[in-house]
Design a protein around this motif. Sequence first.
Motif, PDB file in Angstrom:
ATOM      1  N   ALA A  89      33.668  30.291  42.634  1.00  9.81           N
ATOM      2  CA  ALA A  89      34.996  30.349  43.269  1.00  9.81           C
ATOM      3  C   ALA A  89      36.058  31.006  42.382  1.00  9.81           C
ATOM      4  O   ALA A  89      36.805  31.880  42.858  1.00  9.81           O
ATOM      5  N   PRO A  90      36.192  30.645  41.090  1.00 10.04           N
ATOM      6  CA  PRO A  90      37.205  31.333  40.264  1.00 10.04           C
ATOM      7  C   PRO A  90      36.958  32.830  40.134  1.00 10.04           C
ATOM      8  O   PRO A  90      37.911  33.619  40.077  1.00 10.04           O
ATOM      9  N   LEU A  91      35.673  33.232  40.092  1.00  3.78           N
ATOM     10  CA  LEU A  91      35.366  34.660  39.985  1.00  3.78           C
ATOM     11  C   LEU A  91      35.759  35.400  41.260  1.00  3.78           C
ATOM     12  O   LEU A  91      36.291  36.518  41.207  1.00  3.78           O
ATOM     13  N   LEU A  92      35.493  34.769  42.409  1.00  2.00           N
ATOM     14  CA  LEU A  92      35.906  35.393  43.674  1.00  2.00           C
ATOM     15  C   LEU A  92      37.427  35.489  43.761  1.00  2.00           C
ATOM     16  O   LEU A  92      37.969  36.498  44.227  1.00  2.00           O
ATOM     17  N   TRP A  93      38.116  34.432  43.330  1.00  2.00           N
ATOM     18  CA  TRP A  93      39.587  34.468  43.322  1.00  2.00           C
ATOM     19  C   TRP A  93      40.085  35.589  42.416  1.00  2.00           C
ATOM     20  O   TRP A  93      41.044  36.293  42.747  1.00  2.00           O
ATOM     21  N   LEU A  94      39.426  35.770  41.262  1.00  2.00           N
ATOM     22  CA  LEU A  94      39.817  36.835  40.340  1.00  2.00           C
ATOM     23  C   LEU A  94      39.656  38.200  40.989  1.00  2.00           C
ATOM     24  O   LEU A  94      40.571  39.044  40.935  1.00  2.00           O
ATOM     25  N   LEU A  95      38.530  38.442  41.627  1.00  2.00           N
ATOM     26  CA  LEU A  95      38.287  39.745  42.244  1.00  2.00           C
ATOM     27  C   LEU A  95      39.264  40.020  43.382  1.00  2.00           C
ATOM     28  O   LEU A  95      39.738  41.144  43.553  1.00  2.00           O
ATOM     29  N   VAL A  96      39.567  38.989  44.177  1.00  2.00           N
ATOM     30  CA  VAL A  96      40.507  39.170  45.279  1.00  2.00           C
ATOM     31  C   VAL A  96      41.903  39.426  44.752  1.00  2.00           C
ATOM     32  O   VAL A  96      42.638  40.292  45.256  1.00  2.00           O
ATOM     33  N   THR A  97      42.299  38.697  43.707  1.00  2.00           N
ATOM     34  CA  THR A  97      43.660  38.808  43.185  1.00  2.00           C
ATOM     35  C   THR A  97      43.910  40.166  42.553  1.00  2.00           C
ATOM     36  O   THR A  97      45.047  40.666  42.565  1.00  2.00           O
ATOM     37  N   VAL A  98      42.877  40.776  41.995  1.00  2.05           N
ATOM     38  CA  VAL A  98      43.046  42.090  41.366  1.00  2.05           C
ATOM     39  C   VAL A  98      43.551  43.125  42.364  1.00  2.05           C
ATOM     40  O   VAL A  98      44.316  44.027  42.010  1.00  2.05           O
ATOM     41  N   PHE A  99      43.165  42.983  43.625  1.00  5.52           N
ATOM     42  CA  PHE A  99      43.555  43.956  44.650  1.00  5.52           C
ATOM     43  C   PHE A  99      44.777  43.507  45.446  1.00  5.52           C
ATOM     44  O   PHE A  99      45.078  44.083  46.480  1.00  5.52           O
ATOM     45  N   LYS A 100      45.474  42.469  44.968  1.00  6.21           N
ATOM     46  CA  LYS A 100      46.709  42.029  45.612  1.00  6.21           C
ATOM     47  C   LYS A 100      47.911  42.744  45.010  1.00  6.21           C
ATOM     48  O   LYS A 100      47.888  43.123  43.828  1.00  6.21           O
ATOM     49  N   PRO A 101      48.988  42.894  45.770  1.00  8.23           N
ATOM     50  CA  PRO A 101      50.237  43.371  45.168  1.00  8.23           C
ATOM     51  C   PRO A 101      50.757  42.364  44.153  1.00  8.23           C
ATOM     52  O   PRO A 101      50.406  41.179  44.186  1.00  8.23           O
ATOM     53  N   GLY A 102      51.597  42.826  43.247  1.00 13.15           N
ATOM     54  CA  GLY A 102      52.063  41.968  42.170  1.00 13.15           C
ATOM     55  C   GLY A 102      52.796  40.727  42.626  1.00 13.15           C
ATOM     56  O   GLY A 102      52.719  39.679  41.982  1.00 13.15           O
ATOM     57  N   ASP A 103      53.530  40.804  43.741  1.00  8.93           N
ATOM     58  CA  ASP A 103      54.301  39.654  44.204  1.00  8.93           C
ATOM     59  C   ASP A 103      53.457  38.657  45.000  1.00  8.93           C
ATOM     60  O   ASP A 103      53.974  37.638  45.461  1.00  8.93           O
ATOM     61  N   GLU A 104      52.158  38.923  45.167  1.00  7.92           N
ATOM     62  CA  GLU A 104      51.295  38.021  45.919  1.00  7.92           C
ATOM     63  C   GLU A 104      50.190  37.399  45.069  1.00  7.92           C
ATOM     64  O   GLU A 104      49.230  36.844  45.596  1.00  7.92           O
TER      65      GLU A 104
END
Length: 276
Positions: free
Chosen positions: A30-45
């Motif tokens: 789960a933390p790894l998936l969150w990391l991968l998803v967050t990398v492609f988020k805009p900075g304010d999200e």
Amino acid sequence: MQSETRVGRRRPRIGIRALVAYLIAGLTVAPLLWLLVTVFKPGDEVFRPGLPSRLTLDNITYVLTQIPLGRYVFNSAVVSVAVTVIALALHSMAAYALARLRFPGRQLIFSVIISTLLVSLPVILVPLFLVVRELGLLDSYAGLILPAIFHAFGIFLLRQYYLNIPKELEEAADLDGCGYFRRWWTIVLPLSKPALASLSVLFFLANWNAFLWPLIATQDPDLRMVQVGISTLQGQYVSGWHYVLAATVVAAVPTVLAFLVGQRWLVDAIKTSGLK
């Protein structure tokens, strides 16, 4: 009837074990998936739960173009590869001497080497820094490489592996006039490829992820290793976490590739060396 009853009792246990295994695996991934998803988020999200409103490569583009991440990766690669190669050569020779040669104090020397596993880096950090400073090795590749070469675990693992190699092979070479060095080079090393491959993965990963000693031993920005370079993205009051996460993902690619390539030899070496 009794056998059917036993099978019926075993099935729920297997189901519970599988459920627990899936749960643990999910918590790990789960933390790894969150990391991968967050990398492609805009900075304010970054800290907004759920999927991003839009996918963006701005974070990865920034760390690849606006900070010298390539230089940090190069420094880590140079140090990690150099430490791995030199350590494998020296550790294999020391392990062979402790496994095959008979000399006074052999067991005492081996016990002293193993006892160093109880000493952590923070305990010797100050004297190590003073020694490196007196030798004039601060802010240099030599200052990053030399203190990281010795590790008792490498000698221990290779010694255990060499003890399982049949002595008859070396005795046959002895009849042909081979000395200890030639036996080690022509017979022992080719037979110890699984152990050497597994240690190369462990040494590479350990030095790639090193932070404390590279932080202390270098002040020159051009000599920063990747973990120290990523830490510079965090400020005292404001931290660009989206950039930190993007740099972390980029820096993790070589370690993942190294583990995927060497995981089979890692398991084989642990099995054949007698480690449980």
